[in-house]
Scaffold this active site. Structure first.
Site, mmCIF file in Angstrom:
data_model
loop_
_atom_site.group_PDB
_atom_site.id
_atom_site.type_symbol
_atom_site.label_atom_id
_atom_site.label_comp_id
_atom_site.label_asym_id
_atom_site.label_seq_id
_atom_site.Cartn_x
_atom_site.Cartn_y
_atom_site.Cartn_z
ATOM 1 N N SER A 136 63.813 20.270 19.687
ATOM 2 C CA SER A 136 64.760 20.786 19.067
ATOM 3 C C SER A 136 65.799 20.673 20.431
ATOM 4 O O SER A 136 65.937 20.565 21.423
ATOM 5 C CB SER A 136 64.216 22.063 19.217
ATOM 6 O OG SER A 136 65.640 22.503 18.519
ATOM 7 N N HIS A 318 62.610 23.398 6.306
ATOM 8 C CA HIS A 318 63.477 24.654 7.681
ATOM 9 C C HIS A 318 62.925 25.862 7.532
ATOM 10 O O HIS A 318 63.538 26.729 8.023
ATOM 11 C CB HIS A 318 65.323 24.768 7.957
ATOM 12 C CG HIS A 318 65.570 24.749 8.934
ATOM 13 N ND1 HIS A 318 66.168 23.539 9.408
ATOM 14 C CD2 HIS A 318 65.447 25.652 10.666
ATOM 15 C CE1 HIS A 318 66.703 23.908 10.781
ATOM 16 N NE2 HIS A 318 65.946 25.054 10.990
ATOM 17 N N ARG A 321 64.427 28.877 6.893
ATOM 18 C CA ARG A 321 65.882 29.399 7.280
ATOM 19 C C ARG A 321 66.948 29.824 6.833
ATOM 20 O O ARG A 321 68.357 29.317 7.423
ATOM 21 C CB ARG A 321 65.362 29.137 9.375
ATOM 22 C CG ARG A 321 64.467 30.005 9.313
ATOM 23 C CD ARG A 321 64.014 29.346 10.894
ATOM 24 N NE ARG A 321 65.027 29.949 11.494
ATOM 25 C CZ ARG A 321 64.873 31.224 12.796
ATOM 26 N NH1 ARG A 321 64.414 31.788 12.353
ATOM 27 N NH2 ARG A 321 65.958 31.762 13.614
ATOM 28 N N ASP A 356 56.745 19.854 6.583
ATOM 29 C CA ASP A 356 57.306 20.914 7.475
ATOM 30 C C ASP A 356 57.075 21.924 6.171
ATOM 31 O O ASP A 356 58.096 22.248 4.830
ATOM 32 C CB ASP A 356 57.974 20.316 8.349
ATOM 33 C CG ASP A 356 58.644 22.065 8.688
ATOM 34 O OD1 ASP A 356 58.196 22.165 9.962
ATOM 35 O OD2 ASP A 356 59.593 22.349 8.575
ATOM 36 N N ARG A 360 50.190 27.099 7.758
ATOM 37 C CA ARG A 360 49.096 27.711 8.795
ATOM 38 C C ARG A 360 47.946 27.756 8.399
ATOM 39 O O ARG A 360 47.111 27.712 10.108
ATOM 40 C CB ARG A 360 49.217 29.217 7.916
ATOM 41 C CG ARG A 360 50.436 29.759 7.332
ATOM 42 C CD ARG A 360 50.667 30.915 8.977
ATOM 43 N NE ARG A 360 52.135 30.920 8.990
ATOM 44 C CZ ARG A 360 53.682 30.432 8.297
ATOM 45 N NH1 ARG A 360 53.457 29.061 8.868
ATOM 46 N NH2 ARG A 360 55.266 30.686 8.807
#
Length: 436
Positions: A136, A318, A321, A356, A360
């Protein structure tokens, strides 16, 4: 006729070791929810940082939708197929990289909020397991230090938050290329930070207090502008915003300088100017390597990426988010992979499609691949593993994800992960069982 058992492999050997040791895994469990709960417990004295990592935009409805979308798609396994020997290598290459599985470490900023080693531990873990890492732009360690931790044999891409000044942008691109980042991931859904209610409520801003701006502090062009030399910082752990504010208010010059430089770097990368498709030409002209757009959710945008010669897209919201009430990322992938233009570009090798948001389990990976992704990025679980056990915790998240994929793929009747890609109609059915 007697059948021979399959030879041991890296993934199944990892699982066998858990049983032979009688001690269980490093994180104490392989259950995704239990790992998240344990991370919350481990960070109980630093709960603000945990909430910063785990919370999403607004009411968190998009994050919830990501998981619900996976629940709606159900696997229809095939029986009596020979899946004794299984291959989880995603393909010969993904954008020039030979990979050991279709799993990538997703770009998560400010990992130093949850562990003293931050992104360095994640980089070492990714290299140890053999999984590519996407770093990132808002990492709490410089791209140079992360590259060193990732090693000469590590596979890494750089996620690019685009500085507004061309000279600074060119400097960041140059540094990334010189340090072995082979592809550039431009996040297109974060021209400004989304409406994050939890952070707004308490005024929590690590970046504004010098945490997560380390790419700027290590950039020679940016720092020269302020009469300083580049420096590779390792911010104090745990991060304490109130302590930093008190030191600045008391006149501590080092703290005041750090906050000033942070504000100037945020003015470079979080300035609120919305880049356009035309602007991408600047990056294409100045980056020698594959370019991916992360944050694509609409069919039109995926097709537009093909038109202008972008090498890959990452279908992502994202992790919920950025926009509250948005479409689940898996549903976006489903829509995009019904475009004949996208399918043709993918088949010809003109476009790589990654996924993305919400991964899990191994079953989740299978579902994303069956809908059409060629690989997936894992993000929050990486952070939870990091918070609990540092590098070893990240290694477990990666190992268990690939091992789960390896086992479940065979139980679905497939021996090669490449055969899963695009098999939605053969392998999946969409079912709504209603509320529980």
């Amino acid at each position: 006729m007697a059948s021979q058992p399959p030879p041991p492999n890296k993934w199944i050997s990892w699982l066998s070791q858990i049983y032979s040791s009688g001690k269980g895994p490093v994180l104490g469990t392989v259950d995704a929810q239990e790992i998240e709960d344990k991370a919350r417990e481990v960070m109980k004295d630093n709960s603000i940082a945990y909430m910063y990592t785990s919370k999403s935009a607004g009411t968190c409805s998009t994050d919830d939708a990501n998981r619900k979308a996976f629940e709606r798609w159900k696997i229809v396994p095939r029986m009596l197929n020979n899946a004794t020997l299984r291959n989880v290598e995603a393909s010969t290459t993904i954008l020039g990289m030979k990979v050991s599985s279709p799993i990538f470490v997703g770009p998560v900023g400010k990992q130093g909020l949850v562990h003293v080693d931050g992104e360095l531990a994640t980089a070492r873990a990714a290299a140890a397991v053999g999984v590519p890492m996407v770093l990132s732009s808002s990492a709490s360690r410089s791209l140079e230090d992360v590259a060193e931790a990732n090693g000469l044999n590590g596979q890494r891409w750089y996620q690019f938050y685009w500085p507004r000044s061309p000279d600074v942008a060119l400097s960041v691109l140059k540094r990334a290329k010189e340090n072995g980042y082979t592809a550039l991931v431009i996040t297109v859904d974060t021209m400004i930070i989304g409406w994050r209610s939890h952070d707004h409520r308490i005024g929590y801003s690590p970046a504004g207090h010098g945490f997560g701006v380390q790419q700027g502090m290590a950039d020679p062009v940016f720092m020269k502008r302020h009469g300083l030399v580049a420096r590779h910082e390792r911010p104090k752990f745990p991060f304490n915003q109130e302590e930093i504010r008190k030191k600045a208010a008391a006149g501590d010059e080092e703290t005041k300088q750090s906050m000033f430089l942070a504000s100037q770097w945020l003015a470079e990368t979080g300035f609120g100017i919305f880049r356009t498709w035309d602007d991408l030409q600047f990056v294409k002209d100045n980056w020698d390597g594959p370019i991916l757009l992360k944050g694509i959710q609409a069919v039109h945008d995926a097709e537009k990426a093909i038109d202008i010669g972008i090498h890959g897209i990452i279908v992502s919201n994202h992790g919920g988010r950025q926009i509250d009430g948005a479409i689940a990322s898996l549903d976006a992938l489903d829509m995009i992979m019904r475009s004949q233009k996208v399918l043709d570009a993918q088949k010809s090798g003109k476009l790589t499609v990654l996924f993305d948001s919400g991964i899990r389990t191994g079953s989740d990976i299978i579902k994303a691949l069956a809908i059409g992704a060629q690989g997936v990025l894992i993000a929050r679980p990486i952070v939870y593993g990091l918070a609990i056990a540092g590098q070893a915790g990240v290694e477990q998240i990666l190992m268990q994800s690939i091992c789960d994929l390896h086992v479940t793929m065979g139980l679905c009747g497939f021996s090669d992960v490449n055969d899963l890609i695009g098999k939605r109609d053969e392998l999946l059915v969409k079912v709504d069982y209603g509320s529980r």
